[in-house]
Design a protein around this motif. Structure first.
Motif, PDB file in Angstrom:
ATOM      1  N   CYS A  27       4.969  -2.754  15.845  1.00  0.00           N
ATOM      2  CA  CYS A  27       5.688  -3.762  15.058  1.00  0.00           C
ATOM      3  C   CYS A  27       6.204  -4.951  15.858  1.00  0.00           C
ATOM      4  CB  CYS A  27       6.817  -3.121  14.254  1.00  0.00           C
ATOM      5  SG  CYS A  27       8.286  -2.662  15.186  1.00  0.00           S
ATOM      6  N   LYS A  28       6.466  -4.773  17.141  1.00  0.00           N
ATOM      7  CA  LYS A  28       6.916  -5.862  18.027  1.00  0.00           C
ATOM      8  C   LYS A  28       8.265  -6.449  17.609  1.00  0.00           C
ATOM      9  CE  LYS A  28       2.839  -5.914  20.103  1.00  0.00           C
ATOM     10  NZ  LYS A  28       2.580  -4.753  20.881  1.00  0.00           N
ATOM     11  N   LYS A  29       9.110  -5.657  16.959  1.00  0.00           N
ATOM     12  CA  LYS A  29      10.412  -6.122  16.492  1.00  0.00           C
ATOM     13  C   LYS A  29      11.466  -6.043  17.585  1.00  0.00           C
ATOM     14  CE  LYS A  29      13.646  -5.324  12.705  1.00  0.00           C
ATOM     15  NZ  LYS A  29      14.502  -6.262  13.362  1.00  0.00           N
ATOM     16  N   VAL A  30      12.476  -6.903  17.499  1.00  0.00           N
ATOM     17  CA  VAL A  30      13.598  -6.857  18.440  1.00  0.00           C
ATOM     18  C   VAL A  30      14.815  -6.230  17.772  1.00  0.00           C
ATOM     19  CG1 VAL A  30      12.834  -8.802  19.859  1.00  0.00           C
ATOM     20  CG2 VAL A  30      14.319  -9.222  17.883  1.00  0.00           C
ATOM     21  N   TRP A  31      15.692  -5.692  18.620  1.00  0.00           N
ATOM     22  CA  TRP A  31      16.859  -4.961  18.149  1.00  0.00           C
ATOM     23  C   TRP A  31      18.076  -5.293  19.004  1.00  0.00           C
ATOM     24  CZ3 TRP A  31      15.863  -2.274  13.798  1.00  0.00           C
ATOM     25  CH2 TRP A  31      14.529  -1.955  13.537  1.00  0.00           C
ATOM     26  N   TRP A  32      19.251  -5.180  18.395  1.00  0.00           N
ATOM     27  CA  TRP A  32      20.521  -5.329  19.095  1.00  0.00           C
ATOM     28  C   TRP A  32      21.176  -3.952  19.182  1.00  0.00           C
ATOM     29  CZ3 TRP A  32      18.334  -9.091  16.202  1.00  0.00           C
ATOM     30  CH2 TRP A  32      18.402 -10.398  16.663  1.00  0.00           C
ATOM     31  N   ASP A  33      22.115  -3.794  20.100  1.00  0.00           N
ATOM     32  CA  ASP A  33      22.834  -2.521  20.241  1.00  0.00           C
ATOM     33  C   ASP A  33      23.411  -2.036  18.914  1.00  0.00           C
ATOM     34  OD1 ASP A  33      22.598  -1.553  22.882  1.00  0.00           O
ATOM     35  OD2 ASP A  33      24.077  -2.997  23.596  1.00  0.00           O
ATOM     36  N   VAL A  34      23.963  -2.956  18.120  1.00  0.00           N
ATOM     37  CA  VAL A  34      24.605  -2.559  16.854  1.00  0.00           C
ATOM     38  C   VAL A  34      23.619  -1.952  15.859  1.00  0.00           C
ATOM     39  CG1 VAL A  34      26.473  -4.244  17.070  1.00  0.00           C
ATOM     40  CG2 VAL A  34      24.406  -4.849  15.805  1.00  0.00           C
ATOM     41  N   ASP A  35      22.335  -2.162  16.062  1.00  0.00           N
ATOM     42  CA  ASP A  35      21.332  -1.602  15.158  1.00  0.00           C
ATOM     43  C   ASP A  35      21.160  -0.098  15.317  1.00  0.00           C
ATOM     44  OD1 ASP A  35      20.627  -4.119  14.031  1.00  0.00           O
ATOM     45  OD2 ASP A  35      19.408  -4.532  15.797  1.00  0.00           O
ATOM     46  N   PHE A  36      21.726   0.452  16.376  1.00  0.00           N
ATOM     47  CA  PHE A  36      21.500   1.867  16.669  1.00  0.00           C
ATOM     48  C   PHE A  36      22.683   2.760  16.350  1.00  0.00           C
ATOM     49  CE2 PHE A  36      18.404  -0.403  19.144  1.00  0.00           C
ATOM     50  CZ  PHE A  36      17.264   0.368  18.974  1.00  0.00           C
ATOM     51  N   ASP A  37      23.875   2.202  16.215  1.00  0.00           N
ATOM     52  CA  ASP A  37      25.080   3.008  16.013  1.00  0.00           C
ATOM     53  C   ASP A  37      25.087   4.132  17.047  1.00  0.00           C
ATOM     54  OD1 ASP A  37      26.035   1.447  13.888  1.00  0.00           O
ATOM     55  OD2 ASP A  37      24.858   2.580  12.439  1.00  0.00           O
ATOM     56  N   ASP A  38      25.022   5.369  16.605  1.00  0.00           N
ATOM     57  CA  ASP A  38      25.025   6.502  17.529  1.00  0.00           C
ATOM     58  C   ASP A  38      23.632   7.093  17.732  1.00  0.00           C
ATOM     59  OD1 ASP A  38      27.754   6.336  17.938  1.00  0.00           O
ATOM     60  OD2 ASP A  38      28.193   7.572  16.186  1.00  0.00           O
ATOM     61  N   LYS A  39      22.608   6.369  17.291  1.00  0.00           N
ATOM     62  CA  LYS A  39      21.228   6.851  17.430  1.00  0.00           C
ATOM     63  C   LYS A  39      20.714   6.582  18.841  1.00  0.00           C
ATOM     64  CE  LYS A  39      20.512   5.113  12.851  1.00  0.00           C
ATOM     65  NZ  LYS A  39      19.883   4.007  12.173  1.00  0.00           N
ATOM     66  N   PRO A  40      19.781   7.382  19.308  1.00  0.00           N
ATOM     67  CA  PRO A  40      19.184   7.128  20.619  1.00  0.00           C
ATOM     68  C   PRO A  40      18.396   5.818  20.620  1.00  0.00           C
ATOM     69  CG  PRO A  40      18.190   9.066  19.575  1.00  0.00           C
ATOM     70  CD  PRO A  40      19.257   8.574  18.660  1.00  0.00           C
ATOM     71  N   LYS A  41      18.379   5.174  21.750  1.00  0.00           N
ATOM     72  CA  LYS A  41      17.717   3.878  21.892  1.00  0.00           C
ATOM     73  C   LYS A  41      16.381   4.024  22.604  1.00  0.00           C
ATOM     74  CE  LYS A  41      22.254   1.881  22.067  1.00  0.00           C
ATOM     75  NZ  LYS A  41      23.337   1.465  22.902  1.00  0.00           N
ATOM     76  N   SER A  43      13.396   4.863  20.998  1.00  0.00           N
ATOM     77  CA  SER A  43      12.218   4.541  20.198  1.00  0.00           C
ATOM     78  C   SER A  43      12.590   3.563  19.093  1.00  0.00           C
ATOM     79  CB  SER A  43      11.590   5.803  19.607  1.00  0.00           C
ATOM     80  OG  SER A  43      12.464   6.407  18.702  1.00  0.00           O
ATOM     81  N   CYS A  44      11.609   2.812  18.669  1.00  0.00           N
ATOM     82  CA  CYS A  44      11.798   1.786  17.649  1.00  0.00           C
ATOM     83  C   CYS A  44      12.118   2.425  16.301  1.00  0.00           C
ATOM     84  CB  CYS A  44      10.527   0.948  17.550  1.00  0.00           C
ATOM     85  SG  CYS A  44      10.595  -0.308  16.255  1.00  0.00           S
ATOM     86  N   PRO A  45      13.212   2.000  15.665  1.00  0.00           N
ATOM     87  CA  PRO A  45      13.559   2.545  14.353  1.00  0.00           C
ATOM     88  C   PRO A  45      12.526   2.210  13.268  1.00  0.00           C
ATOM     89  CG  PRO A  45      15.454   1.470  15.337  1.00  0.00           C
ATOM     90  CD  PRO A  45      14.265   1.133  16.192  1.00  0.00           C
ATOM     91  N   MET A  46      11.739   1.168  13.482  1.00  0.00           N
ATOM     92  CA  MET A  46      10.768   0.771  12.465  1.00  0.00           C
ATOM     93  C   MET A  46       9.442   1.513  12.600  1.00  0.00           C
ATOM     94  SD  MET A  46       9.420  -2.964  11.248  1.00  0.00           S
ATOM     95  CE  MET A  46      10.917  -3.300  10.345  1.00  0.00           C
ATOM     96  N   CYS A  47       8.870   1.528  13.799  1.00  0.00           N
ATOM     97  CA  CYS A  47       7.524   2.112  13.942  1.00  0.00           C
ATOM     98  C   CYS A  47       7.485   3.325  14.861  1.00  0.00           C
ATOM     99  CB  CYS A  47       6.537   1.051  14.440  1.00  0.00           C
ATOM    100  SG  CYS A  47       6.708   0.601  16.176  1.00  0.00           S
ATOM    101  N   GLY A  48       8.604   3.638  15.518  1.00  0.00           N
ATOM    102  CA  GLY A  48       8.645   4.786  16.409  1.00  0.00           C
ATOM    103  C   GLY A  48       8.099   4.519  17.806  1.00  0.00           C
ATOM    104  N   GLY A  49       7.704   3.272  18.060  1.00  0.00           N
ATOM    105  CA  GLY A  49       7.133   2.924  19.359  1.00  0.00           C
ATOM    106  C   GLY A  49       8.160   2.834  20.473  1.00  0.00           C
ATOM    107  N   ASP A  50       7.675   2.577  21.670  1.00  0.00           N
ATOM    108  CA  ASP A  50       8.544   2.462  22.844  1.00  0.00           C
ATOM    109  C   ASP A  50       9.344   1.173  22.806  1.00  0.00           C
ATOM    110  OD1 ASP A  50       7.580   4.852  23.905  1.00  0.00           O
ATOM    111  OD2 ASP A  50       5.950   3.844  24.965  1.00  0.00           O
ATOM    112  N   LEU A  51      10.578   1.270  23.296  1.00  0.00           N
ATOM    113  CA  LEU A  51      11.449   0.108  23.434  1.00  0.00           C
ATOM    114  C   LEU A  51      11.619  -0.234  24.907  1.00  0.00           C
ATOM    115  CD1 LEU A  51      14.325   0.958  20.924  1.00  0.00           C
ATOM    116  CD2 LEU A  51      12.432  -0.630  20.570  1.00  0.00           C
ATOM    117  N   VAL A  52      11.715  -1.523  25.179  1.00  0.00           N
ATOM    118  CA  VAL A  52      12.007  -2.002  26.526  1.00  0.00           C
ATOM    119  C   VAL A  52      13.131  -3.025  26.428  1.00  0.00           C
ATOM    120  CG1 VAL A  52       9.640  -1.638  27.378  1.00  0.00           C
ATOM    121  CG2 VAL A  52      10.291  -3.868  26.413  1.00  0.00           C
TER     122      VAL A  52
END
Length: 127
Positions: A27-41, A43-52
């Motif tokens: 998906c190539k989407k970007v995320w901010w810390d607030v998008d995760f709440d207490d979720k692990p950072k 994998s991508c919440p949209m497609c499950g891919g790796d985050l960098v």
């Protein structure tokens, strides 16, 4: 407030910082810390891919930044969206909603999103 351009999305956020994470998978989407709440950072919440760590001009470009919240007219100015969606978004702003991360898939990638990374029942099913 940030308006961010990525390979497949235009994202709007009330955050006054650049995004911290970028998906390097489908998906190539970007995320901010607030998008995760207490979720692990991890994998991508949209497609499950790796985050960098998101890097400007590599994973995203800032289209606009201001020291304020996103306004309805910011979205309307950048995006061409169906009237029904415009009314829904405007209603949220009218009741004082804040945007952590609102992303629109670029029209050229709607089919790719449907087939590769969006779940059934998403807003794309209505398009």
């Amino acid at each position: 407030m940030r308006i961010i351009d990525t390979a497949h999305h235009i994202s709007f956020s009330d955050q006054n910082t650049a995004p911290q994470y970028a998906c390097i998978h489908q998906c190539k989407k970007v995320w901010w810390d607030v998008d995760f709440d207490d979720k692990p950072k991890d994998s991508c919440p949209m497609c499950g891919g790796d985050l960098v760590e998101a890097i400007e001009k590599v994973h995203f470009n800032v289209l606009y930044a201001a020291n304020r919240d996103v306004r309805y007219k910011d979205i309307k100015k950048i995006m061409q969206i169906p009237q029904k969606e415009k009314l829904q978004i405007k209603q949220y702003f009218d009741i004082g909603a804040k945007l952590n991360n609102l992303s629109f898939i670029k029209p050229a990638f709607n089919e790719k999103a449907r087939n590769e990374w969006c779940k059934s029942g998403s807003v794309l099913d209505d398009m």
